[in-house]
Design an enzyme around this catalytic site. Sequence first.
Site, PDB file in Angstrom:
ATOM      1  N   LYS A 182      80.465  69.623 -14.065  1.00  0.00           N
ATOM      2  CA  LYS A 182      80.815  70.374 -12.836  1.00  0.00           C
ATOM      3  C   LYS A 182      82.186  69.600 -12.352  1.00  0.00           C
ATOM      4  O   LYS A 182      83.157  70.081 -12.020  1.00  0.00           O
ATOM      5  CB  LYS A 182      79.790  70.451 -11.749  1.00  0.00           C
TER       6      LYS A 182
ATOM      7  N   ASP B 108      78.498  75.967  -4.695  1.00  0.00           N
ATOM      8  CA  ASP B 108      77.419  76.648  -5.039  1.00  0.00           C
ATOM      9  C   ASP B 108      77.968  78.128  -5.770  1.00  0.00           C
ATOM     10  O   ASP B 108      78.673  78.623  -5.011  1.00  0.00           O
ATOM     11  CB  ASP B 108      76.484  76.645  -4.173  1.00  0.00           C
TER      12      ASP B 108
ATOM     13  N   ASP C 205      79.585  83.973 -18.754  1.00  0.00           N
ATOM     14  CA  ASP C 205      80.884  84.234 -19.204  1.00  0.00           C
ATOM     15  C   ASP C 205      81.120  85.396 -20.387  1.00  0.00           C
ATOM     16  O   ASP C 205      81.681  86.158 -20.236  1.00  0.00           O
ATOM     17  CB  ASP C 205      81.655  83.030 -19.659  1.00  0.00           C
TER      18      ASP C 205
HETATM   19  P1  IMP Z   1      75.002  76.180  -9.551  1.00  0.00           P
HETATM   20  O1  IMP Z   1      75.345  74.690 -10.584  1.00  0.00           O
HETATM   21  O2  IMP Z   1      73.721  75.808  -9.002  1.00  0.00           O
HETATM   22  O3  IMP Z   1      76.132  76.348  -8.622  1.00  0.00           O
HETATM   23  O4  IMP Z   1      74.674  77.035 -10.734  1.00  0.00           O
HETATM   24  C1  IMP Z   1      75.442  78.017 -11.008  1.00  0.00           C
HETATM   25  C2  IMP Z   1      74.616  79.116 -12.028  1.00  0.00           C
HETATM   26  O5  IMP Z   1      75.614  80.063 -12.143  1.00  0.00           O
HETATM   27  C3  IMP Z   1      74.985  78.726 -13.453  1.00  0.00           C
HETATM   28  O6  IMP Z   1      73.611  79.168 -14.255  1.00  0.00           O
HETATM   29  C4  IMP Z   1      75.912  79.068 -14.007  1.00  0.00           C
HETATM   30  O7  IMP Z   1      75.882  79.277 -15.544  1.00  0.00           O
HETATM   31  C5  IMP Z   1      76.304  80.177 -13.438  1.00  0.00           C
HETATM   32  N1  IMP Z   1      77.752  80.121 -13.234  1.00  0.00           N
HETATM   33  C6  IMP Z   1      78.538  79.836 -12.078  1.00  0.00           C
HETATM   34  N2  IMP Z   1      80.032  80.072 -12.268  1.00  0.00           N
HETATM   35  C7  IMP Z   1      79.877  80.539 -13.344  1.00  0.00           C
HETATM   36  C8  IMP Z   1      80.967  80.548 -14.421  1.00  0.00           C
HETATM   37  O8  IMP Z   1      82.107  80.550 -13.982  1.00  0.00           O
HETATM   38  N3  IMP Z   1      80.806  81.099 -15.459  1.00  0.00           N
HETATM   39  C9  IMP Z   1      79.673  81.278 -16.083  1.00  0.00           C
HETATM   40  N4  IMP Z   1      78.477  81.200 -15.376  1.00  0.00           N
HETATM   41  C10 IMP Z   1      78.543  80.665 -14.174  1.00  0.00           C
END
Ligand code: IMP
Length: 201
Positions: A14, A70, A157
């Site tokens: 991240k 988030d 994606d």
């Molecule tokens: P976080 O790290 O708890 O915010 O998790 C975000 C979730 O949403 C993860 O499962 C990611 O795979 C998905 N996600 C967030 N942004 C993207 C993106 O740009 N592309 C694909 N999946 C995303």
Amino acid sequence: MAMQLIVATNNAHKIEELRPLFVGHELLMPQDVGITVFDPEETGESFFENAHIKAETLFHLTNKPTLADDSGLCVDALDGRPGIGSARYGSNGEGLLSAEQKNTLLLSELEGITARSCAFVCCLVLHYGPRKFLCVQETLEGEIALAPRGQGGFGYDPIVYLPTLEKTVAELTQEEKNLISHRGKAAKKMTAIIGALKFDV
Ligand code: IMP
């Protein structure tokens, strides 16, 4: 104004994604400032609440400006699911599904459904003082594809299709994705605000 920001995550991936979006600022991990355990419970009911919990918790631990992200995918036909549960989608409390398994499950939930609109959402919170924060939330709108396509990006994606570009998000280069993505747009606005404000941190 160049800022040092402690990013509220233990996920090195991240930080690597955020660094090119915060050029000119120094992004550090909690362990870089001596925080070995950072695992706040994400009990919020929105992207904002969860980003705010992470940023505020880390601010109180470090007394330095913190940045939390988030994000997730909201599918209209599923009343916004998986939404804030995107990372844990389909896991039933056991180990997390792989990205590929999540995509297969989501495609199966949408089988036979023609209204396939969806949006990636990213909420960024920058906490810069007790009871002081900035927040930007952005989206990337698309449609759930009929099948996965493309090798780039991560997570959902390959199944998010952008009709105007006739590509899935996984078919974009990282630079192309950053220009239009929920995270790229939120970061652009956040850095513009940081640049415009001469606030004392
Ligand atoms: P976080 O790290 O708890 O915010 O998790 C975000 C979730 O949403 C993860 O499962 C990611 O795979 C998905 N996600 C967030 N942004 C993207 C993106 O740009 N592309 C694909 N999946 C995303």
